[in-house]
Design a protein around this motif. Structure first.
Motif, short mmCIF file in Angstrom:
data_model
loop_
_atom_site.label_atom_id
_atom_site.label_comp_id
_atom_site.label_asym_id
_atom_site.label_seq_id
_atom_site.Cartn_x
_atom_site.Cartn_y
_atom_site.Cartn_z
N THR A 200 0.82 -1.21 0.00
CA THR A 200 0.00 0.00 0.00
C THR A 200 0.85 1.27 0.00
O THR A 200 0.52 2.26 -0.65
CB THR A 200 -0.93 0.03 1.22
OG1 THR A 200 -0.15 -0.12 2.42
CG2 THR A 200 -1.95 -1.09 1.15
N MET A 201 1.99 1.23 0.70
CA MET A 201 2.80 2.44 0.84
C MET A 201 3.67 2.75 -0.37
O MET A 201 4.16 3.87 -0.51
CB MET A 201 3.71 2.31 2.07
CG MET A 201 2.98 2.29 3.39
SD MET A 201 4.13 2.17 4.79
CE MET A 201 2.98 2.18 6.17
N ALA A 202 3.88 1.78 -1.25
CA ALA A 202 4.78 1.98 -2.39
C ALA A 202 4.06 2.44 -3.65
O ALA A 202 4.68 2.58 -4.70
CB ALA A 202 5.56 0.71 -2.68
N VAL A 203 2.75 2.65 -3.56
CA VAL A 203 1.99 3.13 -4.72
C VAL A 203 1.22 4.38 -4.34
O VAL A 203 0.92 4.62 -3.16
CB VAL A 203 1.02 2.05 -5.25
CG1 VAL A 203 1.78 0.88 -5.84
CG2 VAL A 203 0.08 1.56 -4.15
N ASN A 204 0.88 5.17 -5.36
CA ASN A 204 0.17 6.42 -5.10
C ASN A 204 -1.05 6.60 -5.99
O ASN A 204 -2.08 7.09 -5.55
CB ASN A 204 1.12 7.61 -5.32
CG ASN A 204 0.46 8.94 -5.02
OD1 ASN A 204 0.19 9.27 -3.87
ND2 ASN A 204 0.18 9.74 -6.06
N ARG A 205 -0.97 6.17 -7.24
CA ARG A 205 -2.05 6.41 -8.19
C ARG A 205 -3.33 5.68 -7.80
O ARG A 205 -4.40 6.26 -7.71
CB ARG A 205 -1.64 5.98 -9.60
CG ARG A 205 -0.77 6.96 -10.34
CD ARG A 205 -0.52 6.48 -11.77
NE ARG A 205 0.27 7.44 -12.52
CZ ARG A 205 0.66 7.25 -13.78
NH1 ARG A 205 0.34 6.12 -14.40
NH2 ARG A 205 1.38 8.16 -14.40
N LYS A 206 -3.21 4.37 -7.61
CA LYS A 206 -4.36 3.54 -7.26
C LYS A 206 -3.86 2.27 -6.60
O LYS A 206 -2.71 1.86 -6.79
CB LYS A 206 -5.20 3.21 -8.49
CG LYS A 206 -4.46 2.45 -9.58
CD LYS A 206 -5.37 2.20 -10.78
CE LYS A 206 -4.64 1.44 -11.87
NZ LYS A 206 -5.51 1.21 -13.04
N PRO A 207 -4.72 1.61 -5.82
CA PRO A 207 -4.28 0.38 -5.12
C PRO A 207 -3.89 -0.71 -6.10
O PRO A 207 -4.39 -0.80 -7.22
CB PRO A 207 -5.51 -0.01 -4.31
CG PRO A 207 -6.33 1.24 -4.20
CD PRO A 207 -6.10 2.00 -5.46
#
Length: 321
Positions: A200-207
């Motif tokens: 969860t912490m290594a992405v920003n755009r969408k899960p």
């Protein structure tokens, strides 16, 4: 849960008896076998789309070598393998202790940057790879770049994703907590907290999708199998006395030796670990690099923007062919 079944394979070109290692875990988006690469008492494994397994007439040009970081494995490069397997040879290594490679304890393998680098150098040498394009991410940056410098005449290009190649200027608290004596190993190896948090912490755009989440953590299903995840965290040098501090310091000093190498950088600007100031240090070392700043991407760039990475690699491939 058992993770490997073995099927013997003979590589006629290299004369090395290898083993195709297939996961018992169903990963429909990653059906590539892994090949054995014995190093001392242990076995490193890697994906290899060798021309012998395809139509050799359709496969030409440089060899793409993909080096992952922590806590991923060769699965992270599945979209790149899919995109280029029919066009050139693609190798995606599982660093020792990661993915489908052996997972020796820390008394049998020291899990330092220098040891991972030396393993990759041995792979490059024994496979006699030339005209290599290195694709690196996270700890794979320090591993791949230091190996590349040791074999600079074999390197045709670099594609660099969020990573570091210098003593870290800071340590995020979320990683620092994983280094606490006693509690750190309990969280990282006992609860798989590091790998699970990264989903969860290594992405920003969408899960990430459920399938991707399952694939990323598939090899890390027990205390023993998470040895490298914990070791990578401990190998972050926060003081000069740490053995990896000198390795990274020397690597940073030597980065300028890539000044005549074609370099593409694709960077997720929302990465809280390898922040934009890390990118700035690479740009300072490589003013000739082509840089694509992805304003809404996090650390797992290939999960959020695979097309941007593939485009950068296509450019490098065309220049190296």
């Amino acid at each position: 849960m058992g993770f490997f079944i073995h099927q013997p394979v003979v590589d006629r070109n290299r004369g090395i008896r290898q083993t195709a290692v297939m996961s018992r875990i169903s990963l429909p988006d990653f059906a590539y076998p892994a090949h054995d690469f014995p190093i001392g008492k242990h076995v490193l494994r890697y994906v290899d789309t060798h021309p012998e397994t395809q139509n050799a007439a359709e496969v030409s040009g440089p060899t793409l070598v993909c080096v992952h970081g922590n806590p991923t494995w060769s699965y992270y490069y599945r979209r790149v393998i899919d995109a280029f397997a029919g066009r050139m040879r693609v190798i995606a290594v599982d660093n020792m202790g990661c993915g489908r490679s052996d997972k020796p304890n820390q008394q049998e393998f020291d899990y330092t940057l220098a040891s991972h680098r030396d393993n990759l150098i041995e792979l490059l040498d024994r496979l006699e790879l030339q005209r290599v394009i290195l694709l690196v991410h996270d700890w794979g940056g320090a591993i791949g770049l230091s190996a590349g410098l040791a074999r600079l005449d074999q390197i045709a290009g670099l594609c660099v994703l969020n990573t570091g190649a210098f003593p870290p200027p800071y340590l995020p608290w979320r990683i620092a907590a994983c280094r606490w004596p006693g509690l750190g190993p309990l969280a990282v190896r006992g609860l798989n907290a590091f790998a699970l948090a990264a989903l969860t912490m290594a992405v920003n755009r969408k899960p990430l999708t459920a399938q991707t989440r399952r694939g990323l953590i598939a090899p890390y299903d027990s205390w023993k199998s998470r040895v490298a995840i914990d070791a990578f965290v401990k190998d972050i040098p926060m003081r000069p006395a740490h053995p990896t501090h000198a390795t990274l310091l020397n690597l940073e000093k030597d980065l300028e030796r890539f000044r005549e190498t074609r370099v593409s950088i694709v960077w997720g600007m929302k990465d809280w670990c390898f922040r934009p100031e890390c990118l700035d240090r690479f740009v300072a070392a490589w003013p000739h690099a082509c840089v694509n700043r992805l304003d809404d991407c996090g650390h797992y760039v290939l999960e959020e923007a695979p097309d941007a990475v593939i485009e950068a690699l296509e450019h490098l491939q065309s220049r190296a062919s």
